[in-house]
Enzyme design. Structure first.
Site, PDB file in Angstrom:
ATOM      1  N   SER A   1      58.459  27.238  54.639  1.00  0.00           N
ATOM      2  CA  SER A   1      56.960  27.285  54.272  1.00  0.00           C
ATOM      3  C   SER A   1      56.695  26.365  53.521  1.00  0.00           C
ATOM      4  O   SER A   1      56.661  25.052  53.721  1.00  0.00           O
ATOM      5  CB  SER A   1      56.839  28.907  53.825  1.00  0.00           C
ATOM      6  OG  SER A   1      55.280  29.128  53.565  1.00  0.00           O
ATOM      7  N   LEU A   2      56.309  26.649  52.044  1.00  0.00           N
ATOM      8  CA  LEU A   2      56.033  25.366  51.351  1.00  0.00           C
ATOM      9  C   LEU A   2      57.147  24.561  50.940  1.00  0.00           C
ATOM     10  O   LEU A   2      56.743  23.243  50.674  1.00  0.00           O
ATOM     11  CB  LEU A   2      55.578  26.071  49.661  1.00  0.00           C
ATOM     12  CG  LEU A   2      56.948  26.309  48.862  1.00  0.00           C
ATOM     13  CD1 LEU A   2      57.096  25.084  47.996  1.00  0.00           C
ATOM     14  CD2 LEU A   2      56.267  27.518  48.022  1.00  0.00           C
TER      15      LEU A   2
ATOM     16  N   HIS B   1      51.027  33.484  56.496  1.00  0.00           N
ATOM     17  CA  HIS B   1      51.674  33.141  58.066  1.00  0.00           C
ATOM     18  C   HIS B   1      51.113  34.265  58.816  1.00  0.00           C
ATOM     19  O   HIS B   1      51.795  34.901  59.703  1.00  0.00           O
ATOM     20  CB  HIS B   1      53.276  32.937  57.844  1.00  0.00           C
ATOM     21  CG  HIS B   1      53.652  32.000  57.194  1.00  0.00           C
ATOM     22  ND1 HIS B   1      53.491  30.718  57.309  1.00  0.00           N
ATOM     23  CD2 HIS B   1      54.195  31.878  55.922  1.00  0.00           C
ATOM     24  CE1 HIS B   1      54.103  30.045  56.441  1.00  0.00           C
ATOM     25  NE2 HIS B   1      54.389  30.694  55.616  1.00  0.00           N
TER      26      HIS B   1
ATOM     27  N   ARG C   1      46.878  24.489  48.407  1.00  0.00           N
ATOM     28  CA  ARG C   1      47.393  25.525  49.213  1.00  0.00           C
ATOM     29  C   ARG C   1      47.364  27.071  48.838  1.00  0.00           C
ATOM     30  O   ARG C   1      47.274  28.066  49.271  1.00  0.00           O
ATOM     31  CB  ARG C   1      48.729  25.170  50.009  1.00  0.00           C
ATOM     32  CG  ARG C   1      49.221  25.893  51.191  1.00  0.00           C
ATOM     33  CD  ARG C   1      50.676  25.359  51.218  1.00  0.00           C
ATOM     34  NE  ARG C   1      51.219  25.886  52.643  1.00  0.00           N
ATOM     35  CZ  ARG C   1      52.454  26.855  52.412  1.00  0.00           C
ATOM     36  NH1 ARG C   1      52.624  26.967  51.245  1.00  0.00           N
ATOM     37  NH2 ARG C   1      52.823  27.185  53.413  1.00  0.00           N
TER      38      ARG C   1
ATOM     39  N   GLN D   1      50.903  25.638  60.155  1.00  0.00           N
ATOM     40  CA  GLN D   1      52.020  26.436  59.493  1.00  0.00           C
ATOM     41  C   GLN D   1      51.180  27.638  58.463  1.00  0.00           C
ATOM     42  O   GLN D   1      51.873  28.701  58.445  1.00  0.00           O
ATOM     43  CB  GLN D   1      52.772  25.488  58.518  1.00  0.00           C
ATOM     44  CG  GLN D   1      54.102  26.092  57.835  1.00  0.00           C
ATOM     45  CD  GLN D   1      53.811  25.551  56.455  1.00  0.00           C
ATOM     46  OE1 GLN D   1      52.896  25.925  55.870  1.00  0.00           O
ATOM     47  NE2 GLN D   1      54.886  24.906  56.014  1.00  0.00           N
TER      48      GLN D   1
ATOM     49  N   GLN E   1      58.785  30.251  48.617  1.00  0.00           N
ATOM     50  CA  GLN E   1      58.452  31.076  47.753  1.00  0.00           C
ATOM     51  C   GLN E   1      59.393  32.309  47.245  1.00  0.00           C
ATOM     52  O   GLN E   1      59.691  32.618  48.539  1.00  0.00           O
ATOM     53  CB  GLN E   1      56.763  31.506  47.985  1.00  0.00           C
ATOM     54  CG  GLN E   1      56.002  31.806  46.723  1.00  0.00           C
ATOM     55  CD  GLN E   1      54.641  31.870  46.937  1.00  0.00           C
ATOM     56  OE1 GLN E   1      53.953  31.068  47.718  1.00  0.00           O
ATOM     57  NE2 GLN E   1      53.867  32.746  46.263  1.00  0.00           N
TER      58      GLN E   1
END
Length: 313
Positions: free
Chosen positions: A95-96, A204, A120, A253, A10
């Site tokens: 991440s994503l 996170h 998500r 995660q 992101q």
């Protein structure tokens, strides 16, 4: 030279992303159409026409960034006979970007990846009331020092290192007041600069546990195959290919730190010297340059990039 394909997270979303690919290649258009169908949403209209504020919403940005990455992969495959399994030793994502990496490696279908990222994004947004959490970039401190800053700032609230991006760039995440304290403490510890990030939730960190619970349920409902290329996971900074392990790491995660610096160092230790960033922007390329020793880096996100990469690979 041993090669890894890496997928952005992101922050790389911009209005117009993917439009040139769709105009140039039917294979890219097919990816965007499939994502639209999977979501029941005209995501490409938002990606290409904006507004930027709506595109930046987590539930839109996450599938949109994945869609551009997968449009690039599909185009490389169909236009140039590209085969990820024969060209890459590892895939990794920020991440994503792990979902993009896994979809590229065939662990998820494109439609499942899009739906999972929509869930998500919504789950992460719902986990913490808007304004209650925050994230800040701390520049000029290495991970250990930044983690100490976060621990000192917590004072009974959640505050933790969320992204270790390497080169003295660490992102802290948690309760808004604690993150604001971290910015002030970082100044006294020698940070060059610290600033709040324009994000809608504290990703996170432990505040994301409700979202992790939702993702455990969502991930349990999809088929996850062994990827054609091993993933270097954010949570462990080491290779994983077993579907059950990948599923569990994707849940962890959500609240865990993105260990990007260690991920790159792990791949380098395994002989990787060439990195191909797939999708929107070049944020990961910049990070890799700060972490790895003399890496070869390619970024591929436009038709011109596709043509160049096909000649190189």
């Amino acid at each position: 030279m041993t090669r890894a394909f890496i997928f952005p997270g992101q922050g790389s979303q911009t209005v117009g992303m993917g439009r040139e690919l769709a105009e140039a290649y039917a294979s890219a258009r097919e990816v965007f159409d499939e994502v639209n169908d999977a979501l029941g949403q005209n995501l490409t209209k938002l990606m290409w026409d904006g507004p930027q504020d709506d595109l930046t919403l987590t539930e839109n940005a996450q599938p949109a960034i994945m869609a551009v990455s997968l449009a690039v992969v599909r185009t490389l495959e169909k236009e140039g006979g590209f085969d990820l399994a024969s060209k890459a030793a590892f895939v990794a994502g920020h991440s994503l970007g792990e979902y993009s990496a896994l979809a590229a490696a065939g662990a998820f279908t494109l439609s499942d990846a899009a739906r999972l990222l929509k869930i998500r994004g919504q789950a992460m947004q719902r986990a913490v009331p808007v304004g209650a959490g925050a994230m800040a970039a701390v520049l000029g401190l290495e991970y250990e020092a930044a983690a100490e800053v976060a621990a000192e700032a917590a004072q009974g609230e959640v505050c933790a290192a969320a992204n270790d991006n390497g080169g003295g760039q660490v992102v802290v995440s948690g309760a808004k007041a604690a993150v604001e304290r971290a910015i002030e403490i970082a100044k006294t510890k020698g940070a060059k600069r610290s600033m709040l990030l324009p994000v809608s939730a504290p990703f996170h960190c432990a505040l994301m546990q409700p979202a992790a619970d939702e993702m455990a349920e969502a991930l349990a409902a999809v088929v996850l195959k062994m990827p054609a290329v091993p993933l270097v996971a954010n949570v462990t900074a080491s290779r994983v290919a077993d579907p059950a392990s990948i599923r569990q790491l994707l849940v962890e995660q959500v609240t865990g730190m993105v260990r990007w610096r260690e991920t790159v160092l792990y791949m380098e230790a395994q002989g990787v010297g060439s990195y191909v960033e797939v999708g929107a922007g070049k944020a990961l390329s910049g990070m890799v340059k700060r972490i790895a020793s003399d890496p070869e880096i390619l970024s591929v996100g436009t038709p011109a990039d596709v043509e160049a990469v096909l000649k190189t690979l």
